[in-house]
Design a protein around this motif. Structure first.
Motif, PDB file in Angstrom:
ATOM      1  N   PRO B  81      35.891  59.694  46.952  1.00  0.00           N
ATOM      2  CA  PRO B  81      35.193  59.518  45.667  1.00  0.00           C
ATOM      3  C   PRO B  81      35.944  60.137  44.488  1.00  0.00           C
ATOM      4  N   TYR B  82      36.614  61.291  44.737  1.00  0.00           N
ATOM      5  CA  TYR B  82      37.280  61.954  43.617  1.00  0.00           C
ATOM      6  C   TYR B  82      38.595  61.288  43.232  1.00  0.00           C
ATOM      7  N   ARG B  84      38.556  57.821  42.824  1.00  0.00           N
ATOM      8  CA  ARG B  84      38.193  56.538  42.223  1.00  0.00           C
ATOM      9  C   ARG B  84      37.911  56.668  40.730  1.00  0.00           C
ATOM     10  N   PRO B  85      38.314  55.688  39.961  1.00  0.00           N
ATOM     11  CA  PRO B  85      37.970  55.699  38.531  1.00  0.00           C
ATOM     12  C   PRO B  85      36.542  55.190  38.336  1.00  0.00           C
ATOM     13  N   VAL B  86      35.625  55.801  39.064  1.00  0.00           N
ATOM     14  CA  VAL B  86      34.227  55.383  39.056  1.00  0.00           C
ATOM     15  C   VAL B  86      33.383  56.626  38.841  1.00  0.00           C
ATOM     16  N   ASN B  87      32.412  56.570  37.959  1.00  0.00           N
ATOM     17  CA  ASN B  87      31.507  57.708  37.793  1.00  0.00           C
ATOM     18  C   ASN B  87      30.071  57.234  37.855  1.00  0.00           C
ATOM     19  N   THR B  88      29.200  58.178  38.198  1.00  0.00           N
ATOM     20  CA  THR B  88      27.817  57.826  38.459  1.00  0.00           C
ATOM     21  C   THR B  88      26.871  58.652  37.591  1.00  0.00           C
ATOM     22  N   PRO B 159      35.473  55.898  32.904  1.00  0.00           N
ATOM     23  CA  PRO B 159      35.764  55.278  34.196  1.00  0.00           C
ATOM     24  C   PRO B 159      35.889  53.762  34.055  1.00  0.00           C
TER      25      PRO B 159
END
Ligand SMILES: Nc1ncnc2c1ncn2[C@@H]1O[C@H](COP(=O)(O)OP(=O)(O)O)[C@@H](O)[C@H]1O
Ligand SMILES: [Mg+2]
Lengths: 306, 389
Positions: B81-82, B84-88, B159
């Motif tokens: 997860p850390y 990925r250019p993805v945030n939640t 992200p």
């Protein structure tokens, strides 16, 4: 104006609760505090005063051993604290208990972490195992360490094989044995508060950390560790304070060279029957612990405790 | 496939045949979809349908049992997860309670070693209009403020994909409507890809460019809100988004671009293009016919019978009439025994039609839709009605 004033007054009146319940309410907290306060007074404050007055007593001239009269001899403090026979064990107490606290933290934290996050359905069993030693007497368990650390025991045998201990060397009795005993005996007091803190850490916060680019160790350092600080503080205090005053471990696992302040106090009281010196040592020990704890809590406590 | 740096991946988000099983339970089943870069995408479905699980797989917090996830050309299916250019934006916000708002928002930037952290955090706090609380702890903020901080904490990292898991679920209705507009404004302003998970169909429809309706781990239908509403492809979508009258009919014949259907109330026509994909409309087949309540007009039977009726119609008796101000909601029992809901705008044409009045219901053929017959006619009813508004 007048009407508004009158209405205001009426509203004010209605807001003020009837006086009777309020009065009762004012005293209820004190009433509830009373048993606790009495307990503290009888079992803490009064003995403390007796102890303090004892610390200022002087032997009766020509009296028997253990016969003292009440004076205000503050010289007792100077005399005792400048005597190597007393200040070295005092110092040693804090070294030993300090090391034992650090060791207990190093063992207890990972243990608590594992139980809180990785144990799954074994969690309750592991918790019971942490507490299980309490079912056996403290003395017996400490004496058992003599066997464990004996020259012909497994531990020393293994250390001899890997060469960490010489062929004639041993562990018991020694400072190492005392510290081992202290660490072992107070480990549950370290582990349980840390576990309680860790268990309350919301795993979603750790996930949020990973989502925000924190690698596992960074996540631990920035999120889990600070959130478990209350447990760490409680655990270290619960280990350090009783360990500093302990005399059983030094008595059973050490030699005279490993005496701690507790051993001196015990000896003054039961053997020499020098009650003023015993009282002085007790008071000094208490003052030292109080100072160390205050400094510690202020330093750690200001660091973002939740 | 390009061997690009995962952390820098950008482009459309592709989920391909994604499946997630927990033991024997299939939470997400063979799900495929594409979310165009920069769009506001809503994942809509009732509680427990697998929305959160889908998001968690995209975020990397859950490992897919099968399938792939790509951003542009970069596969991220099993990336940490850390990386990925993805945030939640988490459902419960998950703000770090021991850190100030500033530190919460700066967290991701610091982990990536970004330079002007201060400036970026300040900008992010500006964006959510909370600069004044930077030094407070999360517990000192209201729910709405915490929600915005959670948003800022994710957005500040720019992200490639921003995931929002029911971000407004915990807010009261008024605040929720306000935040919907705010979220939409922020998305337009920053231009990031937003995937917004919700079980509130109104929320999905007002905010999203396109909506995927999810049910039992699969996607029922995907498209712009108007398309989903006007041309539902399944009973679940027809009932979950708004309200639909559905009844069984048999195909009588095909007449050019129209089909003729028959049910106990008579015959009616329907353009072929209003038939859901894959539905067999050869003569004699059974189908489901749907009409939205607001698409039906209602009038006294006596008046209507006098003039030639244009379009489809059925006759019936009013069983229930509730006056709602802007509209009146009628329940009509047809001669064939169907119950049909009608929302009539209060144009003051007929006045209020009374209980027991004989009426004629008419609707234009292209306002109806035709669905496959082998579905539970009530699918999506309670779940849809229970949460709207
Ligand atoms: N870790 C898990 N273990 C077992 N079942 C799970 C787990 N996570 C989710 N589920 C199940 O998967 C289904 C979908 O859950 P979820 O994705 O959270 O639904 P939604 O977000 O749409 O409400 C639910 O039935 C839930 O019980
Ligand atoms: Mg969910």
């Amino acid at each position: 104006m007048a009407i508004a004033q009158a209405i205001g007054d009426t509203i004010e009146d209605q807001r003020t609760p009837p006086p009777d319940p309020k009065k009762r309410g004012r005293f209820t907290p004190y009433l509830l505090l009373l048993p606790g306060m009495l307990w503290l007074a009888i079992f803490f404050a009064v003995p403390l005063i007796f102890l303090f007055s004892t610390s200022l007593q002087t032997p009766v001239a020509g009296g028997e051993v253990g016969e003292f009269e009440q004076t205000f001899n503050f010289g007792n403090y100077v005399e005792t604290l400048t005597d190597e026979y007393y200040y070295v064990p005092l110092f040693r107490s804090f070294i030993y208990s300090g090391i034992a606290t650090v060791l207990a933290l190093l063992i207890g934290y990972p243990l608590a972490y594992m139980i809180a996050f990785k144990s799954g359905r074994w969690r309750n069993l592991l918790l019971v195992m942490v507490i299980a030693p309490f079912f056996v007497s403290f003395l017996l368990r400490t004496i058992a360490w003599r066997q464990i650390l004996a020259d012909e025991g497994v531990v020393v045998g293994a250390l001899r094989v890997i060469g960490l201990v010489g062929d004639t060397g041993g562990i018991y009795p020694s400072a190492l044995a005392v510290i081992t005993g202290l660490t072992y005996n107070f480990l549950p007091f370290m582990t349980l508060p840390i576990y309680a803190s860790l268990e309350r850490v919301d795993p979603r916060l750790i996930e949020a950390g990973r989502d925000l680019y924190a690698k596992p160790f960074t996540g631990f350092r920035k999120i889990t560790w600070p959130l478990s600080m209350p447990g760490v503080v409680a655990g270290t205090l619960l280990t350090f304070i009783p360990a500093a005053g302990d005399y059983v471990n030094a008595e059973l696992l050490g030699t005279g060279k490993n005496s701690m302040i507790g051993n001196r106090i015990q000896y003054e009281f039961f053997n020499v029957r020098d009650y003023p010196t015993m009282a002085v040592l007790s008071f000094v020990l208490m003052a030292c612990i109080l100072t160390i704890v205050l400094v510690y809590v202020r330093r750690v406590g200001s660091d973002d405790l939740v | 496939m390009a061997k690009a740096d995962v952390t820098q991946a950008e482009g459309d988000l592709h989920l391909e045949r994604l499946t997630k099983q927990f033991g024997d339970f299939v939470a997400v089943h063979d799900l495929s979809l594409v979310v165009p870069q920069g769009s506001f995408f809503a994942l809509l479905g009732p509680s427990g349908c697998g929305k959160t699980t889908t998001l968690r797989m995209v975020a990397g917090l859950e490992d897919p049992t099968a399938g792939t996830i790509r951003i542009g050309d970069t596969e991220i299916t099993h990336q940490k997860p850390y990386r990925r250019p993805v945030n939640t934006v988490f459902q419960n916000y998950a703000l770090f309670p021991h850190m100030t708002i500033y530190d919460n928002v700066a967290f991701g930037l610091k982990r990536r070693g970004v330079k002007d952290v201060k400036q970026q955090v300040a900008d992010a706090l500006d964006l959510i209009q909370l600069s004044q609380v930077a030094q407070r702890k999360p517990a000192q903020l209201s729910g709405g403020q915490q929600q915005r901080v959670a948003l800022a904490r994710a957005i500040v990292n720019r992200p490639a994909v921003l995931l929002l898991d029911e971000p407004l679920g915990a807010l009261d209705l008024k605040l929720r409507r306000q935040m919907q507009l705010e979220l939409k404004r922020i998305q337009t302003e920053v231009g990031l890809t937003f995937i917004h998970v919700t079980h509130d169909q109104e929320e999905a429809m007002t905010m999203a460019d396109s909506v995927a309706v999810m049910n039992n781990g699969i996607i029922e239908q995907l498209g712009p809100p108007t398309e989903l509403y006007e041309s539902p492809q399944t009973v679940f979508v027809a009932n979950f988004l708004g309200q639909s009258n559905l009844f069984q009919a048999t195909v009588k014949e095909t007449d050019g671009e129209e089909i003729v259907l028959e049910d106990p109330d008579g015959m009616f026509r329907m353009p072929k293009k209003r038939v859901a994909a894959g539905v067999d409309t050869s003569t004699g087949r059974k189908v489901l016919v749907g009409v939205r309540p607001e698409k039906i007009s209602i009038g006294p039977l006596a008046e209507a019978a006098a003039a030639p009726t244009d379009g489809n119609y059925v006759d019936g008796v009013i069983e229930n009439a509730s006056f709602l101000g802007v509209s009146t909601q009628y329940q009509v029992r047809t001669e064939g025994g169907e119950h049909i809901d009608v929302f009539a705008q209060n144009l003051d044409v007929h006045g209020l039609l009374a209980h027991g009045a004989e009426v004629r219901l008419t609707w234009r053929p292209h306002h109806g839709f035709v669905l496959a017959p082998d579905q539970d006619i009530h699918a999506g009813v309670e779940v849809g009605a229970g949460v709207s508004g």
